[in-house]
Design a protein around this motif. Structure first.
Motif, mmCIF file in Angstrom:
data_model
loop_
_atom_site.group_PDB
_atom_site.id
_atom_site.type_symbol
_atom_site.label_atom_id
_atom_site.label_comp_id
_atom_site.label_asym_id
_atom_site.label_seq_id
_atom_site.Cartn_x
_atom_site.Cartn_y
_atom_site.Cartn_z
ATOM 1 N N LEU A 217 7.420 -2.989 -12.441
ATOM 2 C CA LEU A 217 6.483 -2.028 -11.768
ATOM 3 C C LEU A 217 5.564 -1.249 -13.022
ATOM 4 O O LEU A 217 4.558 -1.017 -12.718
ATOM 5 C CB LEU A 217 7.406 -0.908 -11.155
ATOM 6 N N GLU A 218 6.230 -1.196 -13.916
ATOM 7 C CA GLU A 218 5.723 -0.725 -15.167
ATOM 8 C C GLU A 218 4.563 -1.660 -15.767
ATOM 9 O O GLU A 218 3.555 -1.141 -16.023
ATOM 10 C CB GLU A 218 6.556 -0.801 -16.329
ATOM 11 N N ARG A 219 4.908 -2.968 -15.762
ATOM 12 C CA ARG A 219 3.890 -3.946 -16.160
ATOM 13 C C ARG A 219 2.528 -4.219 -15.120
ATOM 14 O O ARG A 219 1.439 -4.123 -15.585
ATOM 15 C CB ARG A 219 4.505 -5.232 -16.412
ATOM 16 N N THR A 220 2.964 -3.805 -13.771
ATOM 17 C CA THR A 220 2.006 -4.035 -12.696
ATOM 18 C C THR A 220 1.120 -2.825 -12.860
ATOM 19 O O THR A 220 -0.047 -2.972 -12.891
ATOM 20 C CB THR A 220 2.537 -4.007 -11.414
ATOM 21 N N ALA A 221 1.701 -1.662 -12.977
ATOM 22 C CA ALA A 221 0.995 -0.397 -13.223
ATOM 23 C C ALA A 221 0.039 -0.398 -14.397
ATOM 24 O O ALA A 221 -1.105 0.043 -14.308
ATOM 25 C CB ALA A 221 1.993 0.780 -13.410
ATOM 26 N N ARG A 224 -2.471 -4.199 -13.895
ATOM 27 C CA ARG A 224 -2.829 -4.653 -12.579
ATOM 28 C C ARG A 224 -2.730 -3.624 -11.572
ATOM 29 O O ARG A 224 -2.128 -3.614 -10.471
ATOM 30 C CB ARG A 224 -2.350 -5.712 -11.923
ATOM 31 N N PRO A 225 -3.189 -2.411 -11.917
ATOM 32 C CA PRO A 225 -2.994 -1.204 -10.796
ATOM 33 C C PRO A 225 -3.659 -1.478 -9.266
ATOM 34 O O PRO A 225 -3.161 -1.161 -8.438
ATOM 35 C CB PRO A 225 -3.674 -0.177 -11.562
ATOM 36 N N ASP A 226 -4.563 -2.585 -9.325
ATOM 37 C CA ASP A 226 -5.092 -2.952 -8.173
ATOM 38 C C ASP A 226 -4.072 -3.510 -7.219
ATOM 39 O O ASP A 226 -3.878 -3.359 -5.899
ATOM 40 C CB ASP A 226 -6.088 -3.910 -8.335
ATOM 41 N N LEU A 227 -2.778 -4.530 -7.901
ATOM 42 C CA LEU A 227 -1.986 -4.957 -7.036
ATOM 43 C C LEU A 227 -1.056 -3.817 -6.538
ATOM 44 O O LEU A 227 -0.517 -3.820 -5.358
ATOM 45 C CB LEU A 227 -1.118 -5.855 -7.971
ATOM 46 N N LEU A 228 -0.616 -2.838 -7.422
ATOM 47 C CA LEU A 228 0.170 -1.860 -6.872
ATOM 48 C C LEU A 228 -0.522 -1.138 -5.801
ATOM 49 O O LEU A 228 0.197 -0.929 -4.745
ATOM 50 C CB LEU A 228 0.165 -0.954 -8.197
ATOM 51 N N ALA A 229 -1.938 -0.895 -5.972
ATOM 52 C CA ALA A 229 -2.511 -0.144 -4.643
ATOM 53 C C ALA A 229 -2.440 -1.021 -3.353
ATOM 54 O O ALA A 229 -2.543 -0.388 -2.331
ATOM 55 C CB ALA A 229 -3.763 0.135 -5.273
ATOM 56 N N ALA A 230 -2.405 -2.188 -3.696
ATOM 57 C CA ALA A 230 -2.557 -3.150 -2.512
ATOM 58 C C ALA A 230 -0.951 -3.246 -1.768
ATOM 59 O O ALA A 230 -1.014 -4.035 -0.657
ATOM 60 C CB ALA A 230 -2.997 -4.536 -2.896
ATOM 61 N N LEU A 231 -0.035 -2.957 -2.405
ATOM 62 C CA LEU A 231 1.157 -3.068 -1.826
ATOM 63 C C LEU A 231 1.265 -2.309 -0.445
ATOM 64 O O LEU A 231 0.859 -1.291 -0.360
ATOM 65 C CB LEU A 231 2.211 -2.520 -2.729
ATOM 66 N N PRO A 232 1.967 -2.954 0.518
ATOM 67 C CA PRO A 232 1.997 -2.508 1.695
ATOM 68 C C PRO A 232 3.037 -1.257 1.528
ATOM 69 O O PRO A 232 3.947 -1.171 0.597
ATOM 70 C CB PRO A 232 2.778 -3.551 2.651
ATOM 71 N N GLU A 233 2.912 -0.213 2.568
ATOM 72 C CA GLU A 233 3.642 0.991 2.427
ATOM 73 C C GLU A 233 5.076 0.913 2.387
ATOM 74 O O GLU A 233 5.796 1.535 1.245
ATOM 75 C CB GLU A 233 3.360 1.974 3.739
ATOM 76 N N ASP A 234 5.851 0.004 2.925
ATOM 77 C CA ASP A 234 7.212 -0.100 2.830
ATOM 78 C C ASP A 234 7.804 -1.027 1.716
ATOM 79 O O ASP A 234 8.964 -1.442 1.603
ATOM 80 C CB ASP A 234 7.802 -0.730 4.083
ATOM 81 N N ALA A 235 6.866 -1.264 0.858
ATOM 82 C CA ALA A 235 7.120 -2.438 -0.397
ATOM 83 C C ALA A 235 7.983 -1.550 -1.370
ATOM 84 O O ALA A 235 8.707 -2.278 -1.996
ATOM 85 C CB ALA A 235 5.890 -3.181 -0.821
ATOM 86 N N LEU A 236 7.626 -0.465 -1.700
ATOM 87 C CA LEU A 236 8.454 0.388 -2.622
ATOM 88 C C LEU A 236 9.501 1.264 -1.855
ATOM 89 O O LEU A 236 9.320 2.000 -1.155
ATOM 90 C CB LEU A 236 7.481 1.270 -3.330
#
Ligand SMILES: O[C@H]1NC=Nc2ccccc21
Length: 243
Positions: A217-221, A224-236
């Motif tokens: 999560l840390e590395r993605t944030a 690639r914040p774009d990937l984090l933003a694209a995650l489906p609602e229930d992914a986290l």
């Protein structure tokens, strides 16, 4: 899966016969055939491209040569084929594309030069109801499509059943859960004074899974914040959000 590649640089595709992909071919999981586009030229100079209508830099690949080459290659096997044209003007090639293509019986890659193939080649294939995907591997300039084909073939073939020793790794690699993979470590425990994170040697699998998820999560944030933003609602889950 049968894979055909049509190119003016057949040698560029030699790496496909190395290592993992070479073994997949040897095991009969993939049939690979590389074809020299110039085989379908008719002139003494074996011309495959010409100046662009409307002017402008570079050359465009001729429709006659490509039309005959594609017809001939498609006729080599009765299996239905998806035609793939690498182009910087294509839709992005992603892990989802690779996953989707694993369902294809046959892929035929048409490698064009950077300025492209006469658009009528794709239009003609589409009007004959042949599936054609124009895809890009990234927003940078390559000279031709061959390198893009190496990338896409590797991404697809590694997902085919029996290719990877451990199928789990195909599920756990980056992008399969929408996050980047976190850092990885192996022996020795301390290297040049740098120690492996304690938690990874704890044997506590729940803590290890949590730590790995937090690092992902840390590395993605960060990267690639774009990937984090694209995650489906229930992914986290709540623990993820707490991170
Ligand atoms: O995949 C594309 N990315 C960038 N440049 C290209 C050039 C030729 C074919 C395909 C591409």
């Amino acid at each position: 899966m049968r894979i055909d590649v049509i190119t003016i640089f057949p040698g560029y595709l030699a790496p496909l016969r190395e290592a993992l992909l070479g073994r997949a071919i040897g095991a009969g999981l993939v049939d690979l055939a590389v074809h020299d586009l110039r085989s379908w030229t008719r002139d003494v100079h074996q011309a495959v491209d010409d100046s662009p209508y409307g002017g402008g830099p570079g050359m465009v690949m001729r429709p006659q040569v490509w039309g005959e080459a594609l017809d001939a290659v498609l006729a080599l096997d009765e299996r239905p084929a998806r035609i793939v044209v690498p182009t910087p003007a294509g839709r992005p090639f992603t892990q989802a594309t690779a996953q989707a293509w694993t369902g294809e019986e046959r892929l035929v890659f048409a490698c064009g030069r950077y300025e492209g193939i006469d658009q009528r080649v794709v239009d003609d294939a589409r009007r004959r109801d042949l599936p054609v995907d124009e895809v890009s591997i990234g927003d940078y300039v390559l000279v031709g499509g061959e390198v893009a084909v190496l990338v896409m073939v590797e991404a697809v073939v590694r997902l085919l059943p029996g290719v990877l020793g451990n199928p789990a790794s195909a599920q756990q690699d980056s992008f399969s859960d929408g996050l980047l993979e976190g850092p990885a470590y192996t022996r020795p425990e301390v290297w040049r004074g740098l120690a492996v994170p304690e938690v990874l040697r704890s044997g506590n699998h729940a803590k290890i899974a949590r730590w790995r998820r937090d690092r992902a999560l840390e590395r993605t944030a960060q990267r690639r914040p774009d990937l984090l933003a694209a995650l489906p609602e229930d992914a986290l889950d709540d623990a993820d959000r707490a991170f």
